[in-house]
Design a protein around this motif. Structure first.
Motif, mmCIF file in Angstrom:
data_model
loop_
_atom_site.group_PDB
_atom_site.id
_atom_site.type_symbol
_atom_site.label_atom_id
_atom_site.label_comp_id
_atom_site.label_asym_id
_atom_site.label_seq_id
_atom_site.Cartn_x
_atom_site.Cartn_y
_atom_site.Cartn_z
ATOM 1 N N ARG A 1 27.095 0.657 14.241
ATOM 2 C CA ARG A 1 27.009 0.513 15.668
ATOM 3 C C ARG A 1 27.669 -0.524 16.182
ATOM 4 N NH1 ARG A 1 21.314 1.187 13.639
ATOM 5 N NH2 ARG A 1 21.030 -1.121 14.255
ATOM 6 N N ARG A 2 28.032 -1.667 15.453
ATOM 7 C CA ARG A 2 28.851 -2.807 15.986
ATOM 8 C C ARG A 2 30.235 -2.275 16.114
ATOM 9 N NH1 ARG A 2 27.542 -6.435 12.796
ATOM 10 N NH2 ARG A 2 26.159 -7.577 14.481
ATOM 11 N N ARG A 3 30.756 -1.495 15.135
ATOM 12 C CA ARG A 3 32.162 -0.807 15.308
ATOM 13 C C ARG A 3 32.239 0.006 16.527
ATOM 14 N NH1 ARG A 3 31.300 -1.150 9.550
ATOM 15 N NH2 ARG A 3 30.918 1.122 9.364
ATOM 16 N N PHE A 4 31.232 0.778 16.748
ATOM 17 C CA PHE A 4 31.124 1.762 17.777
ATOM 18 C C PHE A 4 31.304 0.826 19.013
ATOM 19 C CE2 PHE A 4 28.832 3.984 21.408
ATOM 20 C CZ PHE A 4 29.382 4.976 21.289
ATOM 21 N N ILE A 5 30.512 -0.017 19.116
ATOM 22 C CA ILE A 5 30.404 -0.792 20.501
ATOM 23 C C ILE A 5 32.118 -1.345 20.787
ATOM 24 C CG2 ILE A 5 29.400 -3.139 21.637
ATOM 25 C CD1 ILE A 5 26.901 -2.318 20.335
ATOM 26 N N GLU A 6 32.453 -2.112 19.567
ATOM 27 C CA GLU A 6 33.892 -2.921 19.511
ATOM 28 C C GLU A 6 34.867 -1.665 20.039
ATOM 29 O OE1 GLU A 6 34.029 -3.919 15.747
ATOM 30 O OE2 GLU A 6 33.377 -6.011 15.953
ATOM 31 N N ALA A 7 34.634 -0.284 19.507
ATOM 32 C CA ALA A 7 35.681 0.628 20.056
ATOM 33 C C ALA A 7 35.524 1.062 21.569
ATOM 34 C CB ALA A 7 35.504 2.055 19.146
ATOM 35 N N LEU A 8 34.578 0.570 22.137
ATOM 36 C CA LEU A 8 34.471 0.876 23.535
ATOM 37 C C LEU A 8 35.359 0.221 24.511
ATOM 38 C CD1 LEU A 8 30.471 0.670 24.125
ATOM 39 C CD2 LEU A 8 31.837 2.697 24.080
ATOM 40 N N ALA A 9 35.923 -0.805 24.149
ATOM 41 C CA ALA A 9 36.769 -1.985 24.790
ATOM 42 C C ALA A 9 38.150 -1.178 25.325
ATOM 43 C CB ALA A 9 36.842 -2.965 24.399
ATOM 44 N N PRO A 10 38.662 -0.508 24.024
ATOM 45 C CA PRO A 10 40.175 0.137 24.509
ATOM 46 C C PRO A 10 40.167 1.282 25.565
ATOM 47 C CG PRO A 10 39.872 -0.259 22.113
ATOM 48 C CD PRO A 10 38.550 -0.494 22.763
ATOM 49 N N ASP B 1 24.158 15.773 25.297
ATOM 50 C CA ASP B 1 24.715 16.936 24.951
ATOM 51 C C ASP B 1 26.290 17.100 25.090
ATOM 52 O OD1 ASP B 1 24.938 16.642 27.882
ATOM 53 O OD2 ASP B 1 24.172 18.362 28.545
ATOM 54 N N TYR B 2 26.982 16.027 24.936
ATOM 55 C CA TYR B 2 28.165 15.910 24.840
ATOM 56 C C TYR B 2 28.724 16.133 23.255
ATOM 57 C CZ TYR B 2 27.105 11.096 23.449
ATOM 58 O OH TYR B 2 26.412 10.060 22.486
ATOM 59 N N PRO B 3 30.087 16.366 23.335
ATOM 60 C CA PRO B 3 30.728 16.640 22.111
ATOM 61 C C PRO B 3 30.411 15.383 20.854
ATOM 62 C CG PRO B 3 32.257 17.474 23.603
ATOM 63 C CD PRO B 3 31.113 16.595 24.207
ATOM 64 N N TRP B 4 29.866 15.753 19.825
ATOM 65 C CA TRP B 4 29.737 14.727 18.694
ATOM 66 C C TRP B 4 29.756 15.263 17.280
ATOM 67 C CZ3 TRP B 4 29.213 9.662 19.024
ATOM 68 C CH2 TRP B 4 28.707 8.688 18.006
ATOM 69 N N SER B 5 30.178 14.271 16.501
ATOM 70 C CA SER B 5 30.074 14.636 15.189
ATOM 71 C C SER B 5 29.981 13.136 14.366
ATOM 72 C CB SER B 5 31.364 15.255 14.582
ATOM 73 O OG SER B 5 31.581 15.275 13.238
ATOM 74 N N PRO B 6 29.087 13.058 13.552
ATOM 75 C CA PRO B 6 29.044 11.973 12.796
ATOM 76 C C PRO B 6 30.249 11.597 11.747
ATOM 77 C CG PRO B 6 27.354 13.507 11.952
ATOM 78 C CD PRO B 6 27.895 14.222 13.082
ATOM 79 N N ARG B 7 30.967 12.632 11.466
ATOM 80 C CA ARG B 7 32.111 12.441 10.817
ATOM 81 C C ARG B 7 33.424 11.640 11.370
ATOM 82 N NH1 ARG B 7 29.939 17.397 9.476
ATOM 83 N NH2 ARG B 7 31.322 18.332 10.719
ATOM 84 N N TRP B 8 33.412 11.941 12.709
ATOM 85 C CA TRP B 8 34.285 11.226 13.338
ATOM 86 C C TRP B 8 34.546 9.451 13.133
ATOM 87 C CZ3 TRP B 8 33.075 14.047 18.520
ATOM 88 C CH2 TRP B 8 33.497 15.207 18.348
ATOM 89 N N ASP B 9 35.523 9.131 13.305
ATOM 90 C CA ASP B 9 35.460 7.595 13.302
ATOM 91 C C ASP B 9 35.045 6.973 14.594
ATOM 92 O OD1 ASP B 9 37.687 8.046 14.808
ATOM 93 O OD2 ASP B 9 39.127 7.164 13.221
ATOM 94 N N ALA B 10 34.919 5.720 14.916
ATOM 95 C CA ALA B 10 34.246 5.122 15.916
ATOM 96 C C ALA B 10 35.429 5.332 17.132
ATOM 97 C CB ALA B 10 33.930 3.633 15.867
ATOM 98 N N PRO B 11 36.647 5.025 16.906
ATOM 99 C CA PRO B 11 37.448 5.290 18.101
ATOM 100 C C PRO B 11 37.490 6.758 18.568
ATOM 101 C CG PRO B 11 38.512 3.992 16.571
ATOM 102 C CD PRO B 11 37.469 4.497 15.841
ATOM 103 N N GLU B 12 37.415 8.004 17.812
ATOM 104 C CA GLU B 12 37.035 9.100 18.335
ATOM 105 C C GLU B 12 36.067 9.641 18.764
ATOM 106 O OE1 GLU B 12 38.060 13.718 16.653
ATOM 107 O OE2 GLU B 12 38.197 12.204 15.175
#
Length: 388
Positions: A274-283, A349-360
Motif C-alpha cells: 500500500r505504501r508503494r502505491f501511495i508513493e506511485a501517486l506523486a508522478p 469499476d475501473y481497470p485493475w489487476s493485482p499483477r500490475w506494479d504500482a506505477p501501472e
C-alpha cells in the motif's frame, strides 16, 4: 453475564454528582485503558441526597461483560464500597474465601486508603482475577467428560478465561476465550499508535452434554480482536480451519495459530504494498495532500481538468492488491444547498489487476479519471442550486 457489551446503561443526567472522593476514584478507573470498564447507571442511596454514591460498572470478562454494583456511602466516603455481583453468582464470595484461606490481609480492602485514587481500580482488578478463578472452578465441576478433558488440556494456557452460560430455554454452555498469537505487533507495524498490546482471541462455545456421544458436536467458533486491530488485520475475513471429528481444542489452537500467524505476517507485508502505491501517486497526480503514513489505508490528491479542480480520495483495503482501492471524487468548486462540497459515489469499476506494479495501477486510474471527471463535472453542475 450480559448478551451484549453495549448494553451498559449511560449515566442518567438527572442524578446528583458523585461525592468528590468517590468521583476521583471512578475517574481514575475509567481513564485506565488497560482495563476498558464501562460506566452504567449512577444513583444515590439517599432520597434527595446531595451526592450520588453508587453506580454500576460493566467489567470485561470472557469477551463479554459482567455487571457489578459498587455501593459507597456519601456520608462516609472514606470507607471502601460494598459490591453486589450479578444474578447467578451467589456462590462468588471472594471475601469469605479469603478468610477461609487465612489470606484476608492480602486484599486491597485490608489496606484501603481513601486518598489513593487507584483504590477502586485495584479493587476491580482484584475481584476480576478472583472471578476468573471462580468461573474456572465452576466449569471444572461440570458433569461432562469431554469438557473436563478440554478444561484439563487448555486451562494452563496463560490468559485463558472460561465461564458457564446457563439458560432456562436451552442447554447449558461453556464459553472459552483463548488468547492467540504471542506476537509483538508493534514490531510488525513500525510507528503504530497502539499504546497497549493488541489481542486476537478465539471464542469457543461448547454445549454441555451429560450423555455419552461417540461423536461430540463441534463447538461454535469465532475470532474476536481488539477494535484497533481491525485497522491492520480483519479477523472477520479469516476463514477458520474446519473442526474435525475427534479433535480437541488444544490441537485446534495449534493449527489455527500457525495459519493465523502467516496471515498476520502477510497483513504486515501488505502495508509495504500500500505504501508503494501511495508513493506511485506523486508522478501522475502530484504529491498527495494527505496520506496515512503508518497503515497506508488512505490518501488524497488534488487533480485538475481544464478549469475544474477536484480531490480524489483513495481508500486502500486491507486485502490490497487483491482488492482495488475505492475512489471518491470531491469538487473544490461546487457545493450543495447545505454548503457541503459535492462528492461522487464510491468508484471501484475501473481497470485493475493485482499483477500490475504500482506505477501501472496508478497510470490506469489516471487514464480512467481523465474521462470520469467530465461525468463528475456535469454531475456537479447539475447539482448546484441555481440562483434566481
Amino acid at each position: 453475564m450480559s448478551p451484549s457489551a453495549d448494553t451498559a446503561a449511560p449515566a442518567p443526567t438527572s442524578s446528583p454528582p458523585l461525592a468528590p472522593l468517590i468521583a476521583a476514584q471512578l475517574k481514575f478507573l475509567l481513564s485506565n485503558p488497560s482495563l476498558p470498564v464501562k460506566l452504567g447507571q449512577i444513583w444515590s442511596g439517599c432520597r434527595n441526597g446531595r451526592y450520588a454514591d453508587r453506580f454500576t460498572l460493566a467489567i470485561p470478562f470472557c469477551l463479554d461483560y459482567v455487571y457489578w454494583d459498587f455501593l459507597y456511602n456519601a456520608l462516609y466516603p472514606k470507607v471502601a464500597p460494598d459490591v453486589v455481583f450479578g444474578p447467578g453468582d451467589e456462590g462468588f464470595q471472594p471475601l469469605v474465601d479469603y478468610d477461609d484461606a487465612g489470606n484476608g490481609d492480602k486484599s486491597c480492602l485490608a489496606q484501603w486508603d481513601f486518598r489513593d485514587t487507584r483504590g477502586l481500580l485495584n479493587l476491580v482488578e482484584e475481584l476480576r482475577l478472583l472471578y476468573i478463578e471462580y468461573q474456572k472452578k465452576q466449569v471444572a465441576e461440570v458433569d461432562d467428560t469431554r469438557l473436563k478433558f478440554e478444561v484439563d488440556t487448555v486451562l494452563a494456557k496463560e490468559g485463558i478465561e472460561v465461564c458457564m452460560v446457563s439458560s432456562t430455554d436451552r442447554p447449558d454452555e461453556v464459553k472459552f476465550a483463548v488468547p492467540l498469537l504471542d506476537l509483538d505487533l508493534k514490531q510488525l507495524v513500525p510507528g503504530c499508535p497502539w499504546k497497549f498490546p493488541q489481542k486476537i482471541h478465539l471464542q469457543a462455545i461448547f454445549l454441555v452434554s451429560r450423555s455419552y456421544s461417540s461423536v461430540p458436536s463441534a463447538p461454535r467458533l469465532k475470532l474476536i480482536s481488539t477494535p484497533e486491530m481491525k485497522s491492520f488485520f480483519s479477523v472477520d475475513a479469516v476463514k477458520l480451519p474446519a473442526w474435525v471429528d475427534g479433535m480437541c481444542m488444544a490441537e485446534y489452537i495449534l493449527a489455527l495459530e500457525d495459519d493465523l500467524k502467516n496471515q498476520v505476517v502477510e497483513a504486515s507485508a501488505s502495508i509495504g504494498s500500500r505504501r508503494r502505491f501511495i508513493e506511485a501517486l506523486a508522478p501522475a497526480f502530484g504529491r498527495p495532500l494527505e496520506a496515512d503514513p503508518i497503515l497506508c489505508r488512505k490518501a488524497t490528491v488534488l487533480s485538475i481538468s481544464g478549469i475544474f479542480t477536484f480531490l480524489v480520495h483513495f481508500i486502500i483495503p486491507l486485502q490490497f492488491p487483491k482488492q482495488q482501492p475505492i475512489l471518491t471524487l470531491q469538487s473544490c468548486q461546487h457545493c450543495n444547498s447545505q454548503g457541503i462540497p459535492i462528492t461522487s459515489t464510491q468508484i471501484n469499476d475501473y481497470p485493475w489487476s493485482p499483477r500490475w506494479d504500482a506505477p501501472e495501477m496508478v497510470e490506469r486510474i489516471y487514464d480512467f479519471l481523465a474521462d470520469e471527471c467530465q461525468n463528475f463535472k456535469k454531475f456537479c453542475s447539475d447539482g448546484v442550486p441555481q440562483m434566481k
